[in-house]
Design a protein around this motif. Sequence first.
Motif, PDB file in Angstrom:
ATOM      1  N   LYS A 295       0.829  -1.204   0.000  1.00 24.84           N
ATOM      2  CA  LYS A 295       0.000   0.000   0.000  1.00 24.84           C
ATOM      3  C   LYS A 295       0.864   1.255   0.000  1.00 24.84           C
ATOM      4  O   LYS A 295       0.582   2.230  -0.719  1.00 24.84           O
ATOM      5  N   GLN A 296       1.919   1.247   0.825  1.00 23.57           N
ATOM      6  CA  GLN A 296       2.821   2.400   0.883  1.00 23.57           C
ATOM      7  C   GLN A 296       3.564   2.600  -0.430  1.00 23.57           C
ATOM      8  O   GLN A 296       3.750   3.736  -0.890  1.00 23.57           O
ATOM      9  N   LEU A 297       3.978   1.486  -1.059  1.00 28.22           N
ATOM     10  CA  LEU A 297       4.653   1.573  -2.352  1.00 28.22           C
ATOM     11  C   LEU A 297       3.719   2.129  -3.423  1.00 28.22           C
ATOM     12  O   LEU A 297       4.135   2.923  -4.277  1.00 28.22           O
ATOM     13  N   ASN A 298       2.457   1.708  -3.371  1.00 32.12           N
ATOM     14  CA  ASN A 298       1.457   2.196  -4.322  1.00 32.12           C
ATOM     15  C   ASN A 298       1.216   3.691  -4.142  1.00 32.12           C
ATOM     16  O   ASN A 298       1.124   4.441  -5.124  1.00 32.12           O
ATOM     17  N   CYS A 299       1.120   4.129  -2.874  1.00 24.54           N
ATOM     18  CA  CYS A 299       0.937   5.557  -2.585  1.00 24.54           C
ATOM     19  C   CYS A 299       2.146   6.369  -3.048  1.00 24.54           C
ATOM     20  O   CYS A 299       2.003   7.453  -3.623  1.00 24.54           O
ATOM     21  N   TRP A 300       3.352   5.829  -2.788  1.00 25.24           N
ATOM     22  CA  TRP A 300       4.577   6.518  -3.207  1.00 25.24           C
ATOM     23  C   TRP A 300       4.637   6.639  -4.728  1.00 25.24           C
ATOM     24  O   TRP A 300       5.063   7.668  -5.269  1.00 25.24           O
ATOM     25  N   LYS A 301       4.185   5.583  -5.423  1.00 24.47           N
ATOM     26  CA  LYS A 301       4.181   5.600  -6.886  1.00 24.47           C
ATOM     27  C   LYS A 301       3.203   6.645  -7.422  1.00 24.47           C
ATOM     28  O   LYS A 301       3.509   7.370  -8.374  1.00 24.47           O
TER      29      LYS A 301
END
Length: 309
Positions: A295-301
């Motif tokens: 989820k954090q990686l998706n938000c960062w992307k």
Amino acid sequence: MLSVPEGLLIFVAVSESILGVLGNGFIGLAYCIECVKNKKFSTISFILMGLATSRICLIGLIATDGFVKIFSPEMYSSGYLIDCVTYSWVILNSSSVFFATSLSIFYFLKIANFSHHIFLWLRSDIKRVLLLLMGCLFISWLVTFPLTVKIISDTRAKNRSIVFSAKVHKGEFFRNQILLNLGTLLVFILCLITCILLLTSLWRHNQRMLLNATGFRDPSTEAHIKAMKVLISFIILFILYFIGIIIEISCTTMSESKLLFIFGLIITALYPWGHSFILILGNNKLKQVFLRVLKQLNCWKKEKLLRTP
């Protein structure tokens, strides 16, 4: 020059290696952070961190050995590299199988339900059982290392080459390989027996729950079915791992067997990365952490895309 099928299989092998390092690295890091946060080093943390670390190193060794044999087999002609690979293999392979067996025994003693007095005695002190296994691992090393030195020295004296020389008689070569991996094979058999006993216990419990069912699926029944699926997947991957090793070893005595060797490499690498993701998806704690990271990686992307003009 590699053929198209060989190139595709190497791509699969590289992908497996990367996934294996990422999956096992995630498990090791997650439990390391948990130990620091809780200021407590539990038995399961020790097993999973040891399993993840040994598998990362094992994946690196399998990949290095495989690619040297495929692209630059002459590097083994001096003998020094094969010494390092052989000794590293003895340590890392036995360590990986040891931690996998420890994990299966841990869950077996925690989850299984048997009334036999030996099982009850073992369950009363799991740490003592793991210490006994660790002692067996060190004894295995003490026996295997002198044997490894003798096998390599004898082979060099006979052939002025390495263990993987084509001049080595096939019967002698396979006998040496069995001797080098005998301790690991015994631990592997112990692991399979433990898993089968745990599956038997879970199946019996599940049958009792189904007989007493009232039309709705009990959460306990769901959990036991999930555990059985995880165990069966682990057993299949574990058996494939040893089949892959056998294929790789067999290919060293055969000429023109590069494609089969790469296939064996893929089968071998399937276990260390596949089981790591089974552990992540089968463990609620690891699964929640994994989903939070995604989820954090998706938000960062998304943030990076919005900032891009």
